[in-house]
Structures are given as C-alpha cells and as structure tokens.
Motif scaffolding. Sequence first.
Motif, PDB file in Angstrom:
ATOM      1  N   VAL A 114      46.898 -33.907  27.722  1.00 44.90           N
ATOM      2  CA  VAL A 114      48.345 -34.057  27.561  1.00 44.90           C
ATOM      3  C   VAL A 114      49.046 -33.684  28.860  1.00 44.90           C
ATOM      4  O   VAL A 114      49.942 -34.399  29.347  1.00 44.90           O
ATOM      5  N   SER A 115      48.633 -32.591  29.462  1.00 43.94           N
ATOM      6  CA  SER A 115      49.245 -32.121  30.703  1.00 43.94           C
ATOM      7  C   SER A 115      49.028 -33.108  31.847  1.00 43.94           C
ATOM      8  O   SER A 115      49.954 -33.417  32.604  1.00 43.94           O
ATOM      9  N   LEU A 116      47.803 -33.616  31.974  1.00 43.20           N
ATOM     10  CA  LEU A 116      47.512 -34.586  33.034  1.00 43.20           C
ATOM     11  C   LEU A 116      48.393 -35.825  32.905  1.00 43.20           C
ATOM     12  O   LEU A 116      48.998 -36.283  33.877  1.00 43.20           O
ATOM     13  N   LEU A 117      48.464 -36.369  31.699  1.00 45.64           N
ATOM     14  CA  LEU A 117      49.249 -37.590  31.512  1.00 45.64           C
ATOM     15  C   LEU A 117      50.739 -37.304  31.712  1.00 45.64           C
ATOM     16  O   LEU A 117      51.467 -38.126  32.300  1.00 45.64           O
ATOM     17  N   LYS A 118      51.185 -36.151  31.262  1.00 43.54           N
ATOM     18  CA  LYS A 118      52.591 -35.767  31.435  1.00 43.54           C
ATOM     19  C   LYS A 118      52.975 -35.744  32.915  1.00 43.54           C
ATOM     20  O   LYS A 118      54.028 -36.262  33.308  1.00 43.54           O
ATOM     21  N   LEU A 161      50.015 -40.374  22.233  1.00 41.35           N
ATOM     22  CA  LEU A 161      50.290 -40.652  23.644  1.00 41.35           C
ATOM     23  C   LEU A 161      50.343 -42.150  23.922  1.00 41.35           C
ATOM     24  O   LEU A 161      51.091 -42.605  24.792  1.00 41.35           O
ATOM     25  N   ALA A 162      49.547 -42.920  23.176  1.00 42.41           N
ATOM     26  CA  ALA A 162      49.583 -44.372  23.346  1.00 42.41           C
ATOM     27  C   ALA A 162      50.980 -44.904  23.041  1.00 42.41           C
ATOM     28  O   ALA A 162      51.496 -45.783  23.742  1.00 42.41           O
ATOM     29  N   PHE A 163      51.598 -44.362  21.992  1.00 39.55           N
ATOM     30  CA  PHE A 163      52.958 -44.787  21.647  1.00 39.55           C
ATOM     31  C   PHE A 163      53.959 -44.326  22.706  1.00 39.55           C
ATOM     32  O   PHE A 163      54.772 -45.108  23.205  1.00 39.55           O
ATOM     33  N   GLU A 164      53.895 -43.046  23.043  1.00 40.56           N
ATOM     34  CA  GLU A 164      54.891 -42.492  23.955  1.00 40.56           C
ATOM     35  C   GLU A 164      54.763 -43.063  25.368  1.00 40.56           C
ATOM     36  O   GLU A 164      55.763 -43.470  25.975  1.00 40.56           O
ATOM     37  N   ALA A 165      53.542 -43.099  25.894  1.00 40.48           N
ATOM     38  CA  ALA A 165      53.352 -43.626  27.249  1.00 40.48           C
ATOM     39  C   ALA A 165      53.543 -45.136  27.275  1.00 40.48           C
ATOM     40  O   ALA A 165      54.002 -45.698  28.271  1.00 40.48           O
ATOM     41  N   GLY A 166      53.204 -45.798  26.164  1.00 40.06           N
ATOM     42  CA  GLY A 166      53.398 -47.236  26.083  1.00 40.06           C
ATOM     43  C   GLY A 166      54.867 -47.613  26.100  1.00 40.06           C
ATOM     44  O   GLY A 166      55.279 -48.562  26.785  1.00 40.06           O
ATOM     45  N   ARG A 167      55.670 -46.881  25.359  1.00 38.33           N
ATOM     46  CA  ARG A 167      57.101 -47.173  25.307  1.00 38.33           C
ATOM     47  C   ARG A 167      57.817 -46.745  26.591  1.00 38.33           C
ATOM     48  O   ARG A 167      58.781 -47.370  26.996  1.00 38.33           O
ATOM     49  N   LYS A 168      57.341 -45.678  27.210  1.00 39.56           N
ATOM     50  CA  LYS A 168      57.996 -45.171  28.421  1.00 39.56           C
ATOM     51  C   LYS A 168      57.686 -46.017  29.649  1.00 39.56           C
ATOM     52  O   LYS A 168      58.579 -46.379  30.411  1.00 39.56           O
ATOM     53  N   ARG A 169      56.378 -46.313  29.864  1.00 35.52           N
ATOM     54  CA  ARG A 169      56.010 -47.003  31.106  1.00 35.52           C
ATOM     55  C   ARG A 169      54.958 -48.094  30.901  1.00 35.52           C
ATOM     56  O   ARG A 169      54.325 -48.530  31.848  1.00 35.52           O
ATOM     57  N   ARG A 170      54.767 -48.499  29.664  1.00 37.42           N
ATOM     58  CA  ARG A 170      53.782 -49.529  29.359  1.00 37.42           C
ATOM     59  C   ARG A 170      52.393 -49.130  29.885  1.00 37.42           C
ATOM     60  O   ARG A 170      51.674 -49.920  30.488  1.00 37.42           O
ATOM     61  N   ILE A 171      52.029 -47.887  29.613  1.00 33.47           N
ATOM     62  CA  ILE A 171      50.711 -47.377  29.968  1.00 33.47           C
ATOM     63  C   ILE A 171      49.855 -47.358  28.710  1.00 33.47           C
ATOM     64  O   ILE A 171      50.274 -46.852  27.673  1.00 33.47           O
ATOM     65  N   PRO A 192      42.770 -55.716  33.022  1.00 35.20           N
ATOM     66  CA  PRO A 192      43.661 -56.606  32.273  1.00 35.20           C
ATOM     67  C   PRO A 192      42.975 -57.277  31.083  1.00 35.20           C
ATOM     68  O   PRO A 192      43.646 -57.773  30.177  1.00 35.20           O
ATOM     69  N   LEU A 193      41.646 -57.311  31.070  1.00 37.54           N
ATOM     70  CA  LEU A 193      40.943 -57.901  29.928  1.00 37.54           C
ATOM     71  C   LEU A 193      41.226 -57.123  28.646  1.00 37.54           C
ATOM     72  O   LEU A 193      41.078 -57.653  27.545  1.00 37.54           O
ATOM     73  N   ALA A 194      41.606 -55.856  28.767  1.00 40.19           N
ATOM     74  CA  ALA A 194      41.901 -55.021  27.603  1.00 40.19           C
ATOM     75  C   ALA A 194      43.399 -54.773  27.475  1.00 40.19           C
ATOM     76  O   ALA A 194      43.829 -53.743  26.973  1.00 40.19           O
ATOM     77  N   SER A 195      44.194 -55.747  27.897  1.00 41.73           N
ATOM     78  CA  SER A 195      45.647 -55.563  27.995  1.00 41.73           C
ATOM     79  C   SER A 195      46.335 -55.263  26.666  1.00 41.73           C
ATOM     80  O   SER A 195      47.455 -54.748  26.653  1.00 41.73           O
ATOM     81  N   ALA A 196      45.708 -55.561  25.546  1.00 42.52           N
ATOM     82  CA  ALA A 196      46.334 -55.293  24.242  1.00 42.52           C
ATOM     83  C   ALA A 196      45.649 -54.151  23.497  1.00 42.52           C
ATOM     84  O   ALA A 196      45.940 -53.912  22.331  1.00 42.52           O
ATOM     85  N   ILE A 197      44.749 -53.440  24.163  1.00 41.34           N
ATOM     86  CA  ILE A 197      44.023 -52.347  23.510  1.00 41.34           C
ATOM     87  C   ILE A 197      44.635 -51.015  23.917  1.00 41.34           C
ATOM     88  O   ILE A 197      44.615 -50.643  25.090  1.00 41.34           O
ATOM     89  N   THR A 198      45.177 -50.310  22.958  1.00 41.52           N
ATOM     90  CA  THR A 198      45.719 -48.973  23.223  1.00 41.52           C
ATOM     91  C   THR A 198      45.704 -48.166  21.939  1.00 41.52           C
ATOM     92  O   THR A 198      45.741 -48.718  20.834  1.00 41.52           O
ATOM     93  N   GLY A 199      45.622 -46.847  22.068  1.00 39.75           N
ATOM     94  CA  GLY A 199      45.557 -45.973  20.901  1.00 39.75           C
ATOM     95  C   GLY A 199      44.234 -46.052  20.172  1.00 39.75           C
ATOM     96  O   GLY A 199      44.137 -45.653  19.008  1.00 39.75           O
ATOM     97  N   ALA A 200      43.193 -46.504  20.859  1.00 40.90           N
ATOM     98  CA  ALA A 200      41.911 -46.756  20.199  1.00 40.90           C
ATOM     99  C   ALA A 200      40.846 -45.731  20.565  1.00 40.90           C
ATOM    100  O   ALA A 200      40.831 -45.203  21.675  1.00 40.90           O
TER     101      ALA A 200
END
Length: 397
Positions: free
Chosen positions: A240-244, A296-306, A359-367
């Motif tokens: 959490v700290s690293l990603l933050k 984190l997938a939700f939060e980072a995805g909405r904030k910076r599309r990570i 980019p091959l995994a462009s729709a995979i997050t929170g998994a």
Amino acid sequence: MAASTPGLQMAATRPCMSSPCHLFRVGAAFLSTDSKRASWTKLTSSCHISSSQPFQRYLSSSSMKSNKVISRAMAESTDRSTGGLPIDLKGKKAFIAGVADDNGYGWAIAKSLAAAGAEILVGTWVPALNIFETSLRRGKFDESRVLPDGSLMEIAKIYPLDAVYDSPQDVPEDVKTNKRYAGSSKWTVQEVAESVKEDFVTIDILVHSLANGPEVSKPLLETSRHGYLAAMSASSYSYVSLLKHFLPIMNPGMPTFLLCGSSLSLTYIASERIIPGYGGGMSSAKAALESDTRVLAFEAGRKRRIRVNTISAGPLRSRAAKAIGFIDMMIDYSIANAPLQKELSAEEVGNTAAFLASPLASAITGAVVYVDNGLHAMGMGVDSPIFEKLDIPKDQH
C-alpha cells in the motif's frame, strides 16, 4: 528485511531456470480482412454458428478504422512486422522492490521485464545492499543475467530500500544507528520514490516482491501481537505504501491506445487455504494483500488508470523460502498433487508478470493470477493412501 514465504521472496531471486526466459507469444498480430473471414468460416463450422454475415458486415464497416490503427501500431514498432503478439515493453521503466540476489521471483520478474525491453530499477533491502552490489559487480550473477538474445540484463540503478518505513520520521533511533544501515541514506519508501522521480522522472511498472514474518515458524496461536503486526506491516502494508508514494510518478493510462501503467505483487495460496507450518501471521498478511489488490485496483484505476494485480506463485527453492524449513516438502507435495506434475520455475512467474505488465493484459486488474501448476484448484491431496485404489494418472517422466 528477509523474505519468509515459499512463494513470495523479499530478496531477489536466482530463478530455478535451466534455460533463458521465453517471451509469451500467441497467434498472429494482424490479419487481413480475407484471412479474418476465412478464420470465421472455420469457426462457424466447428462451433455450429449459423452465419458469418454479421461478422463480415462488421469487417467491411470497420476496415478503414482498423487499417489506421494497424498502420499506426506497425509504424511504432517495426519488430511487429514479423507477426505474433510479442510482449513489447520498450521505453518502459520498471521498479522492482525486493531484489537482493539472483535466487527468487523478484530477480526472475526483473529478467522477464528486461527481456521484453523494459529498463530495470530495483530496490534492495538496506542490510543486503552491499553484498548484492558487490556480487553484481564481480560477475557472480552473470550466468543468471543472460537474456534470450544472449545479452546480459542491465540494472539501471539500485536503490537502498526498507519498505517497513514510510518516511524518515518513522525510523526508530536504534535502526538509524544500526551498523547494517551505516553508509546508506534515503531508503524509506517516500525517499526512494522521490529519488526515482529525480533520476528518471516517471516509471510505468511497479513490482512488490518482498515479505517478512519474524515469527513465521510459530503456529498462529503462539504468535505474538508484535510478530503478527510485523508480518502485516512488512508483507502487506508495504505494498500500500509503495503504490501510494509511486502512484504520482507512474505514467497514467491512455485508453485510446490500451496503454495502462501496471502494478504487481506476489502472494501465496496460504491466503485462502491452510498451510500448516506457515505461521506467524503470514497467511493473514497474504489474505490482506489480496484484498488490498482489489481495492487498490479500483482506487489506482480511477485515479491514474493504473492496473493492480497479484500473482499467487507456487513454492520455489529460494534462499528466503529455505529459512522456513519445509520448502522441499512443499515442492514435493506440489509435484505429487498438482494437475501439472513438474517443479515450478521462477521463469514461469517472471513471464506471467511480463504479460500482466504489458498492453496484452490491458483489461486485467484486481485479479489474483495463479502460477502454481494448478495446485490451487485441488480440494484434496491425491497422494493420500485413501486414493490408492483409484486409477489416478501419474506423470511417468
């Protein structure tokens, strides 16, 4: 911070590899309209699809748009003219936290990302920094640095890191004055992120490959509060700290071109199944890590599309895992009971990380992506005497 899990090492890693890592390839990259129609015809025949007309109309209406996209993609990378779907991370910068030797998953991930073209930065636990840098400089890792093209993996920069501490204010006096930290500076998470920004401006890929449980050999009922919280801090909150702290310097995603930054961690099946002997709160830390991955997938995805994913890796004979004392037994158990009867290599985890970062995994997050020869799917151990009368296929090789 020594690693203490069979599948998730803090220190970098000597991949148990007998061959260089192979890049993931599948299919053809670009198909002409005619070849698409031919492929669809075969598909309709084999799958009993009644008509290919809707698909053909789609091809006709979108051919000009597709050609523009294909032309742009081919212009950006001449390597793709050979066909296939290569993992291409050229121009990307990856920071891997938890690399301190060449004997675990962190090293293997760094190597696969490098083979795909990424520039590699690593964070090394401060007490292990000098040994790691010396070994690297003297060529002790040269054999395991070899990439598929015969070149050696280069590490652009090594940063001292102790991910248990977020900022200088968090470091207790006894750690500041500890001789194992002497000579190193700016090694808290905040300071490392600031140093990376100063040196490289931005990164594209963040990898968390570290863990520690000081009481991992104790059953949970015998684990102290201090030991439990230490495992959670080093193995879960550190991510959490690293990603933050790194999120502000990660290149944001661009949906038009299916480009997204990627963050990865490593977990272990003990998060959801009982693994006797894997104690000290480490199973709880892994469960927290997987839950945090989704949030984190939700939060980072909405904030910076990570994109944020975690790899549940099987047991590996790394130096860190040997500290637990039963890693050989865990590997033998996996070989006897997993659907695929073979020893897992660090390379297989590294290649999965490269795919998830691409980019091959462009729709995979929170998994949670399992790389464990399928052991997670088993409900019982088939090597139990209770199954001795069943005709269960066994690998004879």
